[in-house]
Design a protein around this motif. Structure first.
Motif, PDB file in Angstrom:
ATOM      1  N   MET A 417     -13.691   4.074   2.297  1.00 48.38           N
ATOM      2  CA  MET A 417     -12.470   4.823   2.598  1.00 48.38           C
ATOM      3  C   MET A 417     -12.688   6.290   2.936  1.00 48.38           C
ATOM      4  O   MET A 417     -11.725   6.989   3.268  1.00 48.38           O
ATOM      5  CB  MET A 417     -11.484   4.707   1.428  1.00 48.38           C
ATOM      6  N   ALA A 418     -13.905   6.765   2.866  1.00 46.11           N
ATOM      7  CA  ALA A 418     -14.157   8.164   3.204  1.00 46.11           C
ATOM      8  C   ALA A 418     -13.718   8.446   4.641  1.00 46.11           C
ATOM      9  O   ALA A 418     -14.131   7.766   5.576  1.00 46.11           O
ATOM     10  CB  ALA A 418     -15.646   8.472   3.038  1.00 46.11           C
ATOM     11  N   GLY A 419     -12.849   9.424   4.814  1.00 47.81           N
ATOM     12  CA  GLY A 419     -12.387   9.802   6.148  1.00 47.81           C
ATOM     13  C   GLY A 419     -11.215   8.993   6.660  1.00 47.81           C
ATOM     14  O   GLY A 419     -10.727   9.233   7.768  1.00 47.81           O
ATOM     15  N   GLU A 456      -9.131   9.658  -8.258  1.00 52.49           N
ATOM     16  CA  GLU A 456      -9.580  10.783  -7.442  1.00 52.49           C
ATOM     17  C   GLU A 456      -9.409  10.510  -5.950  1.00 52.49           C
ATOM     18  O   GLU A 456      -9.039  11.405  -5.178  1.00 52.49           O
ATOM     19  CB  GLU A 456     -11.035  11.107  -7.772  1.00 52.49           C
ATOM     20  N   VAL A 457      -9.687   9.264  -5.550  1.00 56.78           N
ATOM     21  CA  VAL A 457      -9.543   8.906  -4.146  1.00 56.78           C
ATOM     22  C   VAL A 457      -8.081   8.993  -3.717  1.00 56.78           C
ATOM     23  O   VAL A 457      -7.758   9.483  -2.634  1.00 56.78           O
ATOM     24  CB  VAL A 457     -10.110   7.491  -3.890  1.00 56.78           C
ATOM     25  N   LEU A 458      -7.181   8.536  -4.579  1.00 54.65           N
ATOM     26  CA  LEU A 458      -5.755   8.606  -4.268  1.00 54.65           C
ATOM     27  C   LEU A 458      -5.316  10.044  -4.042  1.00 54.65           C
ATOM     28  O   LEU A 458      -4.463  10.325  -3.187  1.00 54.65           O
ATOM     29  CB  LEU A 458      -4.927   7.979  -5.398  1.00 54.65           C
ATOM     30  N   ALA A 459      -5.868  10.934  -4.797  1.00 55.48           N
ATOM     31  CA  ALA A 459      -5.479  12.341  -4.693  1.00 55.48           C
ATOM     32  C   ALA A 459      -6.115  13.044  -3.493  1.00 55.48           C
ATOM     33  O   ALA A 459      -5.578  14.010  -2.961  1.00 55.48           O
ATOM     34  CB  ALA A 459      -5.864  13.085  -5.963  1.00 55.48           C
ATOM     35  N   ARG A 460      -7.263  12.524  -3.049  1.00 54.88           N
ATOM     36  CA  ARG A 460      -8.033  13.286  -2.082  1.00 54.88           C
ATOM     37  C   ARG A 460      -8.149  12.651  -0.675  1.00 54.88           C
ATOM     38  O   ARG A 460      -8.089  13.351   0.333  1.00 54.88           O
ATOM     39  CB  ARG A 460      -9.457  13.486  -2.627  1.00 54.88           C
TER      40      ARG A 460
END
Length: 462
Positions: A417-419, A456-460
């Motif tokens: 999911m990065a990007g 953290e992923v949800l936030a970022r």
């Protein structure tokens, strides 16, 4: 409290320079072209009331905008004449009978205006709003478009058509790589609202060029809807899908119309409206849409039909539809050119949708095998869909009690999911945390670390 005079409408009518009685006559002519028989009694008094602040009811506002567009030689939107939906109203998808070009430009303006888009996106997704028009509407759409009076003197060329197709491919690739919330979406909508709308408002040297440009515009409008769907802005997506379907029918492009109805069915499945999903999927599968489509597109229509059948509880029919979709995809020949919109649909995509069907039929073991097959065969450019597939795979694994395997899969999904900025990808992370919640205590540090990472992923990221 008295009405507020509509100064924008008054200014547009003043710019046109026609007496109100003649404007009313032109309005009635445009209304008749669009089958709006309920507006046949519109007269000078109606125009006067609208300038004084009375809002036109039903289709009258769209007909008025189309009438002014023709007279002024440019596209006039509802916002231009002070008749856009008022903030706080419950925005609805465009009416099937409204002028397509005016609706496209108005919707594009809403989509580009973040405040107005927020109002539309936050309104309720309505399955009732997805009701398809009558058979008469489908039959008459192309003729209405063919006889539409050009707004501008610009002559559209085959090179213009190719330019729109090239831009559609470009925006589609960005969507696949970065998701519907990516930076490319405003550019897509702006291009559609300005350049493409200008082409549609121009003059066509032949019926062939008109249909080709209208079809190309429909495919780009579909992509605008798909990116809104992926971003989780479902009412916006429905509005764009409606415009895309209208353009497809005006171009007599039955496979494109089927493709858009298939997307609407997919959306209805995801949002748990099984009856409407099945109606839309069956609409995409009628003979003129399914039979005229290329094999790869027939497979895509068929597998979404299978999903709609599955959520409707029709197991035997769903499995038969899956078999037919597989047969259709096997018939696809790389040597035969197919529409760019289905270039992504191959073995991995068929496996993903088949897995969703099996999952919804309660066959978790079969769904896991199909999701694994999709993961193994997915090409790298399709990162967004790959992430969603991994999210779904982890879900069916944990539902079978395979917590360690699910955690490993979900960590891989988060890596992917990065990007990516996608509402559907975000939903898989939310579901991941929801599924972890009751079992996190027995998953040790692995599950706890995964949950923290997901937060953290949800936030970022998404």
């Amino acid at each position: 409290m008295g009405r507020t005079r509509n100064l924008r409408l008054e200014a547009a009518i003043h710019e046109l320079g026609l007496p109100q009685a003649r404007l009313a006559a032109r309005f009635r002519a445009v209304a008749a072209e669009n089958g709006a028989t309920e507006l046949a009694a519109t007269n000078q008094s109606s125009i006067t009331r609208w300038i004084s602040g009375t809002r036109p009811s039903g289709r009258a506002a769209h007909i008025l905008a189309a009438t002014l567009s023709r007279g002024l030689g440019r596209t006039v939107t509802l916002a231009d004449i002070g008749l856009a939906a008022e903030e706080g109203n419950d925005p609805r998808p465009p009416q099937w009978s409204a002028d397509t070009l005016t609706t496209l430009v108005d919707l594009g303006g809403t989509d580009l205006d973040m405040d107005r888009r927020r109002v539309l996106a936050s309104s309720a997704y309505s399955a009732a709003g997805l009701a398809l028009p009558s058979e008469t509407w489908w039959k008459e759409a192309a003729e209405r478009a063919r006889t539409r009076t050009p707004v501008s003197v610009r002559t559209v060329t085959t090179q213009d058509v190719e330019s729109v197709k090239e831009m559609t491919v470009f925006f589609s690739r960005r969507d696949q790589q970065h998701g519907g919330r990516g930076a490319g979406r405003p550019a897509l909508v702006a291009y559609l609202r300005t350049e493409v709308a200008a082409y549609l408002a121009g003059r066509f040297p032949s019926e062939e060029v008109r249909r080709a440009m209208t079809s190309a515009a429909g495919e780009l409008a579909y992509l605008a809807g798909w990116t809104a769907f992926d971003a989780g802005e479902h009412p916006v997506a429905v509005a764009w899908f409606t415009v895309a379907t209208k353009l497809a029918e005006e171009a007599r492009d039955a496979p494109l119309a089927g493709h858009v109805l298939r997307a609407m069915a997919h959306q209805a499945v995801d949002l748990h409206h099984p009856r409407r999903a099945l109606e839309l999927a069956e609409g995409s599968m009628i003979e003129r849409r399914y039979k005229l489509a290329a094999p790869r597109e027939r497979a895509l229509l068929g597998v979404v039909h299978a999903r709609a059948l599955a959520v409707s509880g029709q197991k035997k029919e769903a499995l038969a539809a899956l078999t037919r979709a597989g047969t259709d995809l096997a018939a696809a020949d790389p040597a035969i050119e197919e529409p760019a919109r289905v270039a992504f649909f191959g073995e991995a995509s068929l496996a993903h949708e088949s897995a969703c069907t099996l999952r919804d039929l309660g066959d978790l073991k079969g769904a896991e095998a199909a999701f694994r097959h999709s993961v193994r065969t997915r090409a790298l450019p399709y990162a967004r869909t790959h992430a969603v597939t991994l999210g779904y795979l982890g879900d069916v694994q944990v539902r079978q009690g395979h917590l360690d395997a699910a955690c490993a899969t979900w960590n891989q999904a988060l890596d992917t999911m990065a990007g990516i900025r996608s509402g559907r990808a975000r939903d898989t992370v939310v579901q991941m945390r929801r599924a972890l919640s009751p079992v996190k205590g027995r998953g040790g540090s692995t599950a706890a670390d995964l949950d923290q990472r997901a937060r953290e992923v949800l936030a970022r990221v998404v």
